[in-house]
Enzyme design. Structure first.
Site, PDB file in Angstrom:
ATOM      1  N   THR A  36       4.295   7.189  -5.759  1.00 54.30           N
ATOM      2  CA  THR A  36       3.889   7.310  -4.348  1.00 54.30           C
ATOM      3  C   THR A  36       4.159   8.710  -3.792  1.00 54.30           C
ATOM      4  O   THR A  36       3.599   9.073  -2.762  1.00 54.30           O
ATOM      5  CB  THR A  36       4.607   6.273  -3.451  1.00 54.30           C
ATOM      6  N   SER A  79       7.297  -0.473   1.165  1.00 52.87           N
ATOM      7  CA  SER A  79       6.256  -1.329   1.741  1.00 52.87           C
ATOM      8  C   SER A  79       6.479  -2.810   1.463  1.00 52.87           C
ATOM      9  O   SER A  79       6.571  -3.248   0.312  1.00 52.87           O
ATOM     10  CB  SER A  79       4.854  -0.920   1.270  1.00 52.87           C
ATOM     11  N   TYR A 142      10.502  -6.934  -0.936  1.00 48.37           N
ATOM     12  CA  TYR A 142      10.981  -5.565  -0.688  1.00 48.37           C
ATOM     13  C   TYR A 142      12.380  -5.581  -0.075  1.00 48.37           C
ATOM     14  O   TYR A 142      13.278  -4.845  -0.501  1.00 48.37           O
ATOM     15  CB  TYR A 142       9.999  -4.848   0.248  1.00 48.37           C
ATOM     16  N   LYS A 146      15.774  -3.899  -1.696  1.00 46.12           N
ATOM     17  CA  LYS A 146      16.550  -2.828  -1.056  1.00 46.12           C
ATOM     18  C   LYS A 146      17.984  -3.275  -0.794  1.00 46.12           C
ATOM     19  O   LYS A 146      18.923  -2.485  -0.880  1.00 46.12           O
ATOM     20  CB  LYS A 146      15.881  -2.374   0.251  1.00 46.12           C
ATOM     21  N   VAL A 186       3.139   2.533   9.419  1.00 45.37           N
ATOM     22  CA  VAL A 186       2.129   2.328  10.451  1.00 45.37           C
ATOM     23  C   VAL A 186       1.865   3.591  11.285  1.00 45.37           C
ATOM     24  O   VAL A 186       0.721   3.871  11.651  1.00 45.37           O
ATOM     25  CB  VAL A 186       2.508   1.128  11.355  1.00 45.37           C
TER      26      VAL A 186
END
Ligand code: UD2
Length: 312
Positions: A36, A79, A142, A146, A186
């Site tokens: 990414t 994400s 996700y 984390k 976003v």
């Protein structure tokens, strides 16, 4: 031999920490696998030693950690919706990668590892603001990943004596954040679309709120975490945010002014795994690090729009 390691150095948070270290005249090594991260994010970081590598590979972690004193671990597969689509990949790049890095860091004699935690750990419990002593309640793959890595951080401090600090970031935004993916943050997506005269999509009714944190505040917290005395911070976890929140509908209104585009958002079904409201209590970071937000949300949003206006 570099003193500092930044993982995810081609990602927007990693590159921003690396840039701040280089500006202070520090020696830095960066590692990224470009899943990414973006190669163009390395522009301006030529003084950094760069290793192309993947933390899911223990040998790459060893290369990254060799000779390092302090590591900033920003690499992850971010994400919520990406993790819903592919939980295995999220686990590999958030959990396995962190464990590999910690094992290599300990073996190489790295003194301190600072980890990019996520506010998603708190989940969708109604109590606000989120305090570090609240029970975590992850509601997406996700968030689980984390949080699991946070636990590894604390355990490596306790069991192996590695100095670890977990900074739980709340919705970080700013220059260099990739606005081109469906999985992007976003604000990056909305800035890009509205500058291009496109109407953004809001998942849900737009009344969900976030403690959006401008990147400079996160960089500031990391530099403080690197310098703080071990007796005060090692093994700790703390929120890094601004302590105020804003809804997506309010943001579209602000962006209408900043972009001069009168967007009419398209409302779509809420995303699964999504959290309704997120707001941080930031007293612990103040107490442990002397952290204070440096840039307000509005100023950060203005700087971010200006940055996307000049291209990305
Ligand atoms: C979570 C974490 C954040 C960070 C991030 C990494 C929370 C509260 N925050 O961010 O700290 O770890 O994951 O990915 O868990 N949305 C739209 N339209 C779009 C894109 C998004 O309406 O085009 C909505 C989305 O459904 C959500 C909000 O915007 O309600 C924020 O989404 P996001 O992906 O930017 O970040 P979020 O909150 O999942």
């Amino acid at each position: 031999m570099p003193r500092y390691l930044v993982t995810g150095a081609a990602g927007f948070i990693g590159r921003s920490i690396a840039a701040a270290l280089l500006a202070r005249g520090e020696s830095v090594r960066g590692i990224d696998n470009f899943i990414t991260g973006r190669r163009t994010n390395l522009d301006g970081l030529e003084a950094m030693e760069f290793v192309e590598g993947d933390l899911t590979q223990p040998a790459d972690c060893e290369k990254a950690c060799h000779g390092i004193e302090i590591a900033f671990h920003e690499a992850a597969l971010a994400s919520v919706p990406r993790s819903v689509a592919n939980p295995g990949a999220t686990n590999a790049h958030c959990v396995d990668a962190t464990l590999n890095l910690l094992v290599a860091a300990h073996a190489a004699g790295v003194r301190r590892v600072i980890y990019a935690g996520s506010s998603s750990a708190y989940g969708d419990t109604p109590a606000l603001p989120k305090r570090e002593d609240m029970l975590p309640n992850p509601i997406s793959p996700y968030a689980v990943a984390k949080l699991a890595a946070e636990h590894y951080m604390r355990v490596f401090a306790r069991v192996y004596g590695l100095e670890t600090v977990v900074l739980r970031y709340f919705n970080v935004f700013g220059p260099y954040q990739d606005p081109t993916s469906h999985y992007s943050g976003v604000l990056a997506i909305f800035c890009r679309m509205m500058l291009a005269g496109e109407h953004p999509t809001i998942y849900g009714d737009g009344e969900q709120s976030r403690d959006f944190t401008y990147i400079d505040n996160v960089v500031h917290a990391n530099l403080l975490a690197a310098a703080a005395p071990a007796e005060k911070v090692s093994g700790s976890m703390m929120n890094v945010a601004t302590g105020s929140s804003i809804t997506l509908n309010q943001i579209v209104n602000l962006l209408r002014d900043l972009t001069d585009f009168n967007a009419v958002p398209v409302y779509a079904e809420s995303r699964s795994g999504d959290i309704r409201d997120s707001l941080a209590d930031i007293h612990l970071a103040k107490e442990l690090l002397g952290y204070e937000p440096q840039v307000s949300f509005r100023e950060g949003l203005k700087r971010t729009v200006d940055w996307y206006r000049t291209g990305f």
